[in-house]
Design an enzyme around this catalytic site. Sequence first.
Site, PDB file in Angstrom:
ATOM      1  N   HIS A  18       0.847  -1.205   0.000  1.00  0.00           N
ATOM      2  CA  HIS A  18       0.000   0.000   0.000  1.00  0.00           C
ATOM      3  C   HIS A  18       0.882   1.254   0.000  1.00  0.00           C
ATOM      4  O   HIS A  18       0.610   2.212  -0.731  1.00  0.00           O
ATOM      5  CB  HIS A  18      -0.880   0.047   1.256  1.00  0.00           C
ATOM      6  CG  HIS A  18      -1.936  -1.007   1.351  1.00  0.00           C
ATOM      7  ND1 HIS A  18      -2.059  -1.835   2.443  1.00  0.00           N
ATOM      8  CD2 HIS A  18      -2.933  -1.370   0.497  1.00  0.00           C
ATOM      9  CE1 HIS A  18      -3.097  -2.650   2.267  1.00  0.00           C
ATOM     10  NE2 HIS A  18      -3.631  -2.397   1.092  1.00  0.00           N
ATOM     11  N   LYS A  42     -16.729  -6.524   6.339  1.00  0.00           N
ATOM     12  CA  LYS A  42     -15.485  -7.297   6.464  1.00  0.00           C
ATOM     13  C   LYS A  42     -15.014  -7.529   7.895  1.00  0.00           C
ATOM     14  O   LYS A  42     -14.152  -8.367   8.117  1.00  0.00           O
ATOM     15  CB  LYS A  42     -14.375  -6.577   5.687  1.00  0.00           C
ATOM     16  CG  LYS A  42     -14.269  -7.007   4.241  1.00  0.00           C
ATOM     17  CD  LYS A  42     -12.945  -6.531   3.665  1.00  0.00           C
ATOM     18  CE  LYS A  42     -12.760  -6.909   2.221  1.00  0.00           C
ATOM     19  NZ  LYS A  42     -11.527  -6.318   1.677  1.00  0.00           N
ATOM     20  N   ARG A  91      -1.960  -5.844  -8.457  1.00  0.00           N
ATOM     21  CA  ARG A  91      -0.810  -6.707  -8.213  1.00  0.00           C
ATOM     22  C   ARG A  91      -0.657  -7.693  -9.360  1.00  0.00           C
ATOM     23  O   ARG A  91       0.223  -7.577 -10.184  1.00  0.00           O
ATOM     24  CB  ARG A  91      -0.990  -7.448  -6.880  1.00  0.00           C
ATOM     25  CG  ARG A  91      -0.808  -6.539  -5.692  1.00  0.00           C
ATOM     26  CD  ARG A  91      -1.437  -7.088  -4.460  1.00  0.00           C
ATOM     27  NE  ARG A  91      -2.894  -7.078  -4.569  1.00  0.00           N
ATOM     28  CZ  ARG A  91      -3.712  -7.276  -3.563  1.00  0.00           C
ATOM     29  NH1 ARG A  91      -3.229  -7.548  -2.374  1.00  0.00           N
ATOM     30  NH2 ARG A  91      -5.012  -7.221  -3.726  1.00  0.00           N
ATOM     31  N   SER A 129      -3.157  -7.872   2.761  1.00  0.00           N
ATOM     32  CA  SER A 129      -3.420  -7.697   4.194  1.00  0.00           C
ATOM     33  C   SER A 129      -3.933  -9.007   4.797  1.00  0.00           C
ATOM     34  O   SER A 129      -3.624  -9.332   5.939  1.00  0.00           O
ATOM     35  CB  SER A 129      -4.448  -6.586   4.416  1.00  0.00           C
ATOM     36  OG  SER A 129      -3.936  -5.356   3.977  1.00  0.00           O
TER      37      SER A 129
HETATM   38  P1  ADP Z   1      -9.990  -3.338  -0.364  1.00  0.00           P
HETATM   39  O1  ADP Z   1     -10.821  -3.919   0.741  1.00  0.00           O
HETATM   40  O2  ADP Z   1     -10.496  -2.035  -0.887  1.00  0.00           O
HETATM   41  O3  ADP Z   1      -9.604  -4.290  -1.460  1.00  0.00           O
HETATM   42  P2  ADP Z   1      -7.240  -3.276   0.514  1.00  0.00           P
HETATM   43  O4  ADP Z   1      -6.720  -2.541   1.686  1.00  0.00           O
HETATM   44  O5  ADP Z   1      -7.043  -4.750   0.521  1.00  0.00           O
HETATM   45  O6  ADP Z   1      -8.702  -2.861   0.425  1.00  0.00           O
HETATM   46  O7  ADP Z   1      -6.591  -2.723  -0.803  1.00  0.00           O
HETATM   47  C1  ADP Z   1      -6.728  -1.390  -1.215  1.00  0.00           C
HETATM   48  C2  ADP Z   1      -6.138  -1.256  -2.596  1.00  0.00           C
HETATM   49  O8  ADP Z   1      -4.737  -1.503  -2.526  1.00  0.00           O
HETATM   50  C3  ADP Z   1      -6.665  -2.252  -3.621  1.00  0.00           C
HETATM   51  O9  ADP Z   1      -6.699  -1.620  -4.885  1.00  0.00           O
HETATM   52  C4  ADP Z   1      -5.648  -3.344  -3.628  1.00  0.00           C
HETATM   53  O10 ADP Z   1      -5.622  -4.004  -4.873  1.00  0.00           O
HETATM   54  C5  ADP Z   1      -4.391  -2.549  -3.399  1.00  0.00           C
HETATM   55  N1  ADP Z   1      -3.329  -3.340  -2.786  1.00  0.00           N
HETATM   56  C6  ADP Z   1      -3.412  -4.166  -1.728  1.00  0.00           C
HETATM   57  N2  ADP Z   1      -2.225  -4.758  -1.471  1.00  0.00           N
HETATM   58  C7  ADP Z   1      -1.362  -4.276  -2.412  1.00  0.00           C
HETATM   59  C8  ADP Z   1       0.002  -4.520  -2.721  1.00  0.00           C
HETATM   60  N3  ADP Z   1       0.736  -5.419  -2.071  1.00  0.00           N
HETATM   61  N4  ADP Z   1       0.533  -3.853  -3.752  1.00  0.00           N
HETATM   62  C9  ADP Z   1      -0.214  -2.996  -4.455  1.00  0.00           C
HETATM   63  N5  ADP Z   1      -1.499  -2.736  -4.250  1.00  0.00           N
HETATM   64  C10 ADP Z   1      -2.083  -3.364  -3.246  1.00  0.00           C
END
Ligand code: ADP
Length: 160
Positions: A18, A42, A91, A129
Amino acid sequence: MKNTAVYPGTFDPVTNGHLDIIKRASEMFDTVIVAVLINRTKKPVFTTQERAAQIKACVKNFKNVKVDSFDGLLADYMRRKKAKVAIRGLRAVSDLEYEFQLAHTNRGLNKDMETVFLMPSAQYTYLTSTMVREVYGHGGKMQGMVPPRVERALLKLYKK
Ligand code: ADP
């Protein structure tokens, strides 16, 4: 015109993946608002306040990055913030289907917004996450994948 981008997500917890996306976005836009979703379906392990505080501490050196939280539809939040661009991280191909659904749905709800996809560094391609919570929840550690303060919070959370 001020060029504001919103990076929405659950960030439960924020990872170095992130933060990689936030850094890239901060170099492209005048202002980046990292918007923590108050997620009712969630059931996040960290509260909204904890997630926002973790991100705030990690981005304090990026002068044009703000941290906020929101409830409800991203499309409405974007209108309130007068922001045109939503940032999402891509990703692997596996993210594509869900992200396309989301982007097209958001476009249907707010024709003025665009979703911009950014790729993190290769080492964060398989970082989620969910994986972080699984590993720390079972007493493991992931080298270099979460900021130190997040690691401390995870160790405290899952302490036996
Ligand atoms: P959500 O519940 O909105 O998917 P996340 O916190 O999991 O929330 O992810 C927020 C955004 O960050 C999403 O677009 C996700 O694809 C991206 N994201 C999550 N992990 C990574 C990572 N390791 N590298 C790049 N982008 C990521």
